[in-house]
Design a protein around this motif. Structure first.
Motif, short mmCIF file in Angstrom:
data_model
loop_
_atom_site.label_atom_id
_atom_site.label_comp_id
_atom_site.label_asym_id
_atom_site.label_seq_id
_atom_site.Cartn_x
_atom_site.Cartn_y
_atom_site.Cartn_z
N HIS A 1 0.87 -1.19 0.00
CA HIS A 1 0.00 0.00 0.00
C HIS A 1 0.90 1.23 0.00
CE1 HIS A 1 -3.27 2.74 1.07
NE2 HIS A 1 -2.50 3.21 2.04
N VAL A 2 0.64 2.17 -0.89
CA VAL A 2 1.44 3.39 -0.99
C VAL A 2 0.70 4.55 -0.32
CG1 VAL A 2 2.47 5.09 -2.55
CG2 VAL A 2 2.58 2.65 -3.10
N GLU A 3 1.36 5.21 0.61
CA GLU A 3 0.83 6.40 1.27
C GLU A 3 1.95 7.44 1.26
OE1 GLU A 3 -2.39 8.20 2.54
OE2 GLU A 3 -2.48 6.02 2.83
N LYS A 4 1.81 8.45 0.42
CA LYS A 4 2.90 9.43 0.27
C LYS A 4 3.10 10.20 1.58
CE LYS A 4 2.66 10.03 -4.71
NZ LYS A 4 2.53 10.98 -5.84
N ILE B 1 -1.25 10.14 9.28
CA ILE B 1 -1.41 9.14 10.34
C ILE B 1 -2.83 8.58 10.41
CG2 ILE B 1 -1.35 8.74 12.84
CD1 ILE B 1 1.43 8.79 11.65
N PRO B 2 -3.89 9.41 10.37
CA PRO B 2 -5.25 8.84 10.42
C PRO B 2 -5.53 7.88 9.25
CG PRO B 2 -5.31 11.19 10.87
CD PRO B 2 -3.92 10.89 10.41
N HIS B 3 -5.01 8.21 8.06
CA HIS B 3 -5.21 7.32 6.91
C HIS B 3 -4.48 5.99 7.12
CE1 HIS B 3 -6.99 10.52 4.44
NE2 HIS B 3 -6.08 11.32 4.97
N LEU B 4 -3.28 6.08 7.68
CA LEU B 4 -2.49 4.87 7.94
C LEU B 4 -3.17 4.00 9.01
CD1 LEU B 4 1.05 6.50 7.91
CD2 LEU B 4 0.18 4.88 6.23
N VAL B 5 -3.68 4.66 10.04
CA VAL B 5 -4.37 3.93 11.10
C VAL B 5 -5.61 3.23 10.54
CG1 VAL B 5 -5.66 4.16 13.26
CG2 VAL B 5 -3.50 5.38 12.95
N LYS B 6 -6.34 3.93 9.68
CA LYS B 6 -7.53 3.34 9.08
C LYS B 6 -7.17 2.12 8.23
CE LYS B 6 -11.37 4.34 5.93
NZ LYS B 6 -11.99 5.35 5.02
N PHE B 7 -6.10 2.26 7.42
CA PHE B 7 -5.66 1.13 6.60
C PHE B 7 -5.22 -0.04 7.48
CE2 PHE B 7 -2.21 -1.26 4.60
CZ PHE B 7 -2.84 -1.69 3.43
N ASN C 1 10.84 -0.94 9.29
CA ASN C 1 12.18 -1.15 8.75
C ASN C 1 13.00 0.13 8.81
OD1 ASN C 1 13.92 -3.12 7.51
ND2 ASN C 1 13.82 -1.92 5.63
N THR C 2 14.16 0.04 9.38
CA THR C 2 15.14 1.11 9.53
C THR C 2 14.49 2.38 10.08
OG1 THR C 2 17.09 2.12 8.52
CG2 THR C 2 15.19 1.87 7.08
N SER C 3 14.56 3.56 9.44
CA SER C 3 14.15 4.81 10.08
C SER C 3 12.66 5.10 9.99
CB SER C 3 14.93 5.97 9.47
OG SER C 3 14.80 5.98 8.06
N ALA C 4 11.84 4.11 9.70
CA ALA C 4 10.38 4.29 9.71
C ALA C 4 9.78 4.01 11.07
CB ALA C 4 9.74 3.38 8.66
N GLU C 5 10.63 3.80 12.08
CA GLU C 5 10.11 3.35 13.38
C GLU C 5 9.21 4.39 14.05
OE1 GLU C 5 13.98 5.41 14.13
OE2 GLU C 5 13.44 3.73 12.85
N MET C 6 9.46 5.67 13.80
CA MET C 6 8.64 6.70 14.45
C MET C 6 7.18 6.58 14.02
SD MET C 6 10.98 8.01 16.23
CE MET C 6 12.77 7.91 16.23
N VAL C 7 6.95 6.36 12.72
CA VAL C 7 5.59 6.19 12.20
C VAL C 7 4.99 4.88 12.70
CG1 VAL C 7 4.21 5.89 10.11
CG2 VAL C 7 6.01 7.61 10.16
N GLY C 8 5.79 3.81 12.65
CA GLY C 8 5.30 2.50 13.06
C GLY C 8 4.87 2.45 14.50
N ILE C 9 5.65 3.07 15.37
CA ILE C 9 5.31 3.08 16.79
C ILE C 9 3.98 3.81 17.03
CG2 ILE C 9 5.99 4.03 19.05
CD1 ILE C 9 8.92 3.44 18.22
N LYS C 10 3.79 4.92 16.34
CA LYS C 10 2.55 5.69 16.52
C LYS C 10 1.33 4.87 16.09
CE LYS C 10 4.43 10.33 16.38
NZ LYS C 10 4.08 10.52 17.81
N ILE C 11 1.43 4.19 14.96
CA ILE C 11 0.30 3.38 14.49
C ILE C 11 0.04 2.22 15.44
CG2 ILE C 11 -0.58 1.96 12.59
CD1 ILE C 11 1.19 3.62 10.73
#
Length: 376
Positions: free
Chosen positions: A55-58, A86-92, A104-114
């Motif tokens: 899934h692509v989320e710019k 973030i709300p779109h990612l949470v919904k997905f 993976n690597t420096s995406a941890e900040m987004v991953g932790i929030k979701i």
């Protein structure tokens, strides 16, 4: 188990290649896997071929990381863009209903929030120093970065060097682990080299100051007198001032017939096909996937003595390490002192890398760690 992966970019560089091994392995083991990407890229072709859903989320996945020039210019806008996503990612994510989110690597900040929004477990796979290798610092400082990453239920570090740096030299806990990358071993037998004056040196990676192509060219210039038929091959590309600098160095020193710019090539067998020695000149390589790729083909590596490179190369056994130009020249002379010695180093590299850094060992270690975290 349902696992949602998040990557910080969409190209097929080392971090994503290593992540793909894990995703494909888990899929083959019967797990449901989905990957979130910040844009479309060449990785999408691989995902389609392997039947992996994405899934692509710019967005700007490296939330709270900045480079000095970006700090006051575009970082607020990039972070705002991510916050709005973030709300779109949470919904997905809710629709997929994962048991685990794996950043993976420096995406941890987004991953932790979701993961916190969904109340599911999270694993951070830290593959880079970020500040030392990419000049990207954490907005609130190193202690805050460590604290934030350690909100994860599990943390994987790609090397002891990265673990020590990011975890601020504190001992690792049971939910933190160093797992070296694995590389899919090429199906080629060990073959002894027939050395000649026409030595082919190679350096592989995106053209970037952190990869040290300028060092490779500079050091190569000063050994051509001893090995006049030698050539240096640069595999990788990136337009910009650094590439112009490298081309200028080659031109100024009259090395046009000695240094070959091949550009980007994803076929690894083409890259290593005619290579005798790999140069790893990165000052702060988190792990060094290309180091292992070369070693698994029986190609000795002459590596800069720092970061994860130090953990892969045992000086004088499966390769050589250097810290200065004089040491570089000394080590290359040692490596090439005789065909017998060269082939012994080559064989050690071949056998050692296949035993320690195979894709099978790597994926098994990752799966066991996931099981451990999910049982906590």
């Amino acid at each position: 188990m349902r696992i949602l992966f998040i990557s910080n970019y969409s190209q097929l560089y080392g971090a994503n290649r290593s992540m793909l091994l894990v995703i494909e392995h888990l899929k083959n083991m019967g797990h449901d896997v989905v990957l979130i990407l910040p844009s479309k890229g060449e990785i999408c072709t691989e995902l389609i071929e392997k039947g992996i859903t994405y899934h692509v989320e710019k967005m700007f996945t490296q939330l709270f990381y900045y480079k000095p020039l970006l700090k006051y210019l575009v970082l607020p806008l990039l972070n705002l863009q991510t916050w709005l996503k973030i709300p779109h990612l949470v919904k997905f994510a809710k629709e997929f209903a994962p048991d685990l989110i794996y950043s993976n690597t420096s995406a941890e900040m987004v991953g932790i929030k979701i993961a916190r929004r969904l109340g599911v477990k999270h694993i951070s796979h830290i593959r880079e120093f970020m500040d030392l290798d990419h000049g990207a610092k954490y907005l609130f400082g190193t202690k805050a970065k460590k604290k934030y990453i350690n909100q994860s239920d599990g943390v994987i570090y790609v090397s002891n060097a990265v673990a020590s740096h990011v975890n601020l030299r504190k001992p690792l806990q049971s939910w933190q682990k160093v797992i070296y990358n694995g590389v899919q071993c090429c199906d080629v037998p060990f073959v002894e080299h027939k050395l000649s004056d026409a030595i082919n040196l190679g350096i592989v990676g995106i053209l970037d100051p952190e990869k040290g192509q300028d060092m490779a060219i500079k050091y190569f210039k000063n050994i051509v007198g001893v090995y006049p038929s030698a050539k240096l091959h640069l595999w990788g590309d990136k337009e910009g001032l650094y590439k112009k600098k490298l081309l200028g160095m080659v031109s100024n020193w009259g090395l046009q017939n000695k240094v070959v710019f091949h550009g980007f090539e994803k076929r690894v067998d083409v890259i290593y096909g005619e290579m005798d020695i790999l140069l790893m000149c990165s000052h702060c390589e988190g792990f060094g996937r290309v180091t292992v790729e070369a070693m698994q083909r029986g190609i000795p590596v002459l590596g800069y003595n720092s970061g994860g490179t130090t953990e892969l190369i045992e000086d004088g056994f499966n390769g050589y390490l250097f810290l200065s130009e004089d040491e570089f020249k000394q080590k290359i002379h040692l490596l090439l002192q005789s065909e017998k010695h060269f082939n012994q180093i080559s064989k050690n590299a071949y056998e050692d890398s296949r035993k320690k850094y195979s894709a099978e060992v790597y994926c098994k270690n990752i799966e066991e760690f996931i099981t451990l975290i999910m049982r906590k």
